[in-house]
Design a protein around this motif. Sequence first.
Motif, PDB file in Angstrom:
ATOM      1  N   UNK A 117      -1.061  13.625  -1.893  1.00  0.00           N
ATOM      2  CA  UNK A 117      -0.396  14.752  -1.242  1.00  0.00           C
ATOM      3  C   UNK A 117      -0.893  14.881   0.189  1.00  0.00           C
ATOM      4  N   UNK A 118      -0.128  15.615   0.979  1.00  0.00           N
ATOM      5  CA  UNK A 118      -0.516  15.849   2.370  1.00  0.00           C
ATOM      6  C   UNK A 118       0.122  17.159   2.816  1.00  0.00           C
ATOM      7  N   UNK A 119      -0.660  17.979   3.507  1.00  0.00           N
ATOM      8  CA  UNK A 119      -0.176  19.282   3.951  1.00  0.00           C
ATOM      9  C   UNK A 119       0.102  19.275   5.445  1.00  0.00           C
ATOM     10  N   UNK A 135       3.596  12.959  -2.970  1.00  0.00           N
ATOM     11  CA  UNK A 135       4.244  11.647  -2.869  1.00  0.00           C
ATOM     12  C   UNK A 135       4.676  11.102  -4.229  1.00  0.00           C
ATOM     13  N   UNK A 136       3.886  11.346  -5.268  1.00  0.00           N
ATOM     14  CA  UNK A 136       4.217  10.774  -6.573  1.00  0.00           C
ATOM     15  C   UNK A 136       5.447  11.415  -7.212  1.00  0.00           C
ATOM     16  N   UNK A 193      10.634  24.548  -3.824  1.00  0.00           N
ATOM     17  CA  UNK A 193      10.393  23.106  -3.949  1.00  0.00           C
ATOM     18  C   UNK A 193      11.647  22.361  -3.515  1.00  0.00           C
ATOM     19  N   UNK A 194      11.489  21.424  -2.585  1.00  0.00           N
ATOM     20  CA  UNK A 194      12.588  20.595  -2.107  1.00  0.00           C
ATOM     21  C   UNK A 194      12.375  19.166  -2.588  1.00  0.00           C
ATOM     22  N   UNK A 195      13.397  18.571  -3.182  1.00  0.00           N
ATOM     23  CA  UNK A 195      13.296  17.178  -3.635  1.00  0.00           C
ATOM     24  C   UNK A 195      13.466  16.239  -2.443  1.00  0.00           C
ATOM     25  N   UNK A 196      12.628  15.221  -2.376  1.00  0.00           N
ATOM     26  CA  UNK A 196      12.713  14.214  -1.333  1.00  0.00           C
ATOM     27  C   UNK A 196      13.249  12.918  -1.913  1.00  0.00           C
ATOM     28  N   UNK A 197      13.971  12.155  -1.110  1.00  0.00           N
ATOM     29  CA  UNK A 197      14.422  10.837  -1.556  1.00  0.00           C
ATOM     30  C   UNK A 197      13.250   9.855  -1.479  1.00  0.00           C
ATOM     31  N   UNK A 198      13.397   8.722  -2.130  1.00  0.00           N
ATOM     32  CA  UNK A 198      12.331   7.715  -2.101  1.00  0.00           C
ATOM     33  C   UNK A 198      12.100   7.229  -0.668  1.00  0.00           C
ATOM     34  N   UNK A 199      13.192   7.001   0.086  1.00  0.00           N
ATOM     35  CA  UNK A 199      13.048   6.537   1.467  1.00  0.00           C
ATOM     36  C   UNK A 199      12.371   7.594   2.332  1.00  0.00           C
ATOM     37  N   UNK A 200      12.727   8.864   2.156  1.00  0.00           N
ATOM     38  CA  UNK A 200      12.059   9.937   2.897  1.00  0.00           C
ATOM     39  C   UNK A 200      10.565   9.940   2.604  1.00  0.00           C
ATOM     40  N   UNK A 239       0.813  -1.219   0.000  1.00  0.00           N
ATOM     41  CA  UNK A 239       0.000   0.000   0.000  1.00  0.00           C
ATOM     42  C   UNK A 239       0.847   1.271   0.000  1.00  0.00           C
ATOM     43  N   UNK A 240       2.031   1.228   0.573  1.00  0.00           N
ATOM     44  CA  UNK A 240       2.919   2.390   0.538  1.00  0.00           C
ATOM     45  C   UNK A 240       3.411   2.657  -0.883  1.00  0.00           C
ATOM     46  N   UNK A 241       3.510   1.596  -1.666  1.00  0.00           N
ATOM     47  CA  UNK A 241       4.043   1.734  -3.022  1.00  0.00           C
ATOM     48  C   UNK A 241       2.946   1.821  -4.078  1.00  0.00           C
ATOM     49  N   UNK A 242       1.788   1.253  -3.765  1.00  0.00           N
ATOM     50  CA  UNK A 242       0.709   1.200  -4.747  1.00  0.00           C
ATOM     51  C   UNK A 242      -0.620   1.153  -3.999  1.00  0.00           C
ATOM     52  N   UNK A 243      -1.397   2.204  -4.119  1.00  0.00           N
ATOM     53  CA  UNK A 243      -2.678   2.265  -3.400  1.00  0.00           C
ATOM     54  C   UNK A 243      -3.848   1.825  -4.274  1.00  0.00           C
TER      55      UNK A 243
END
Length: 227
Positions: free
Chosen positions: A126-128, A136-137, A148-155, A63-67
């Motif tokens: 998304x989440x605020x 998230x995508x 805009x800050x880039x996030x890593x996949x793990x973050x 579910x974290x990877x595919x909802x």
Amino acid sequence: MVEDEEHLLEAIKLNLELEGYRVTTATDGKKALKIFKEERFNLIILDVMIPEIDGFQVAETIRLQNSEVPIMFLTAKNSSEDRITGLKKGADDYLVKPFNLEELILRVSNLIRRGMKGDDLKELNSYTIGDKTIYFNSFELHQADGTITSLTKKETMLLKLLIERRNEAVSREQILETVWNYDVYPSTRTIDNFILTFRKYFEPDQKHPIYFHSIRGVGYKFTDNQN
């Protein structure tokens, strides 16, 4: 389909193939997650009591990877608590063993049809938090000033896990299973560093966090009563 009783696995696989489905199988949770990363599926059927990583945790990781992909639990665990846990982990259906084969095939057909239409399946895109929004995508953090800050996949995965379980303590073991999939064993300090980074991103006062908390001896918690 993930099932550790091989005779049952083969019997169900055969019957689903007779209905025209192509079935990929796994007998433990770790292998299931590896296969899930490598292929695309219209339905996941999970037993709960499987080796390596149990079915509930497999569902949560998926579910974290595919909802969107439908998930069905097919299990001997038949208490109301088990059913509730399965649904909380993201399952769309829960069928208890022993089961009627015709009913299983009908449920499979319904879930695949619904999944292909995309009905009733909502993705957390998304989440605020405060004046910042996580997408998230695209693995991005958008601030109110347009930065805009880039996030890593793990973050992104850890943020999504904590947010989906907001106001609940999430154990280090759960984080290992869902975010790292046991491929790498991060130290407690590694996870702590992620939490410190999140505090830099979101907390008005990093020394007195209101969102991201480390819970000694338990794990971590994201608190947000506004969403």
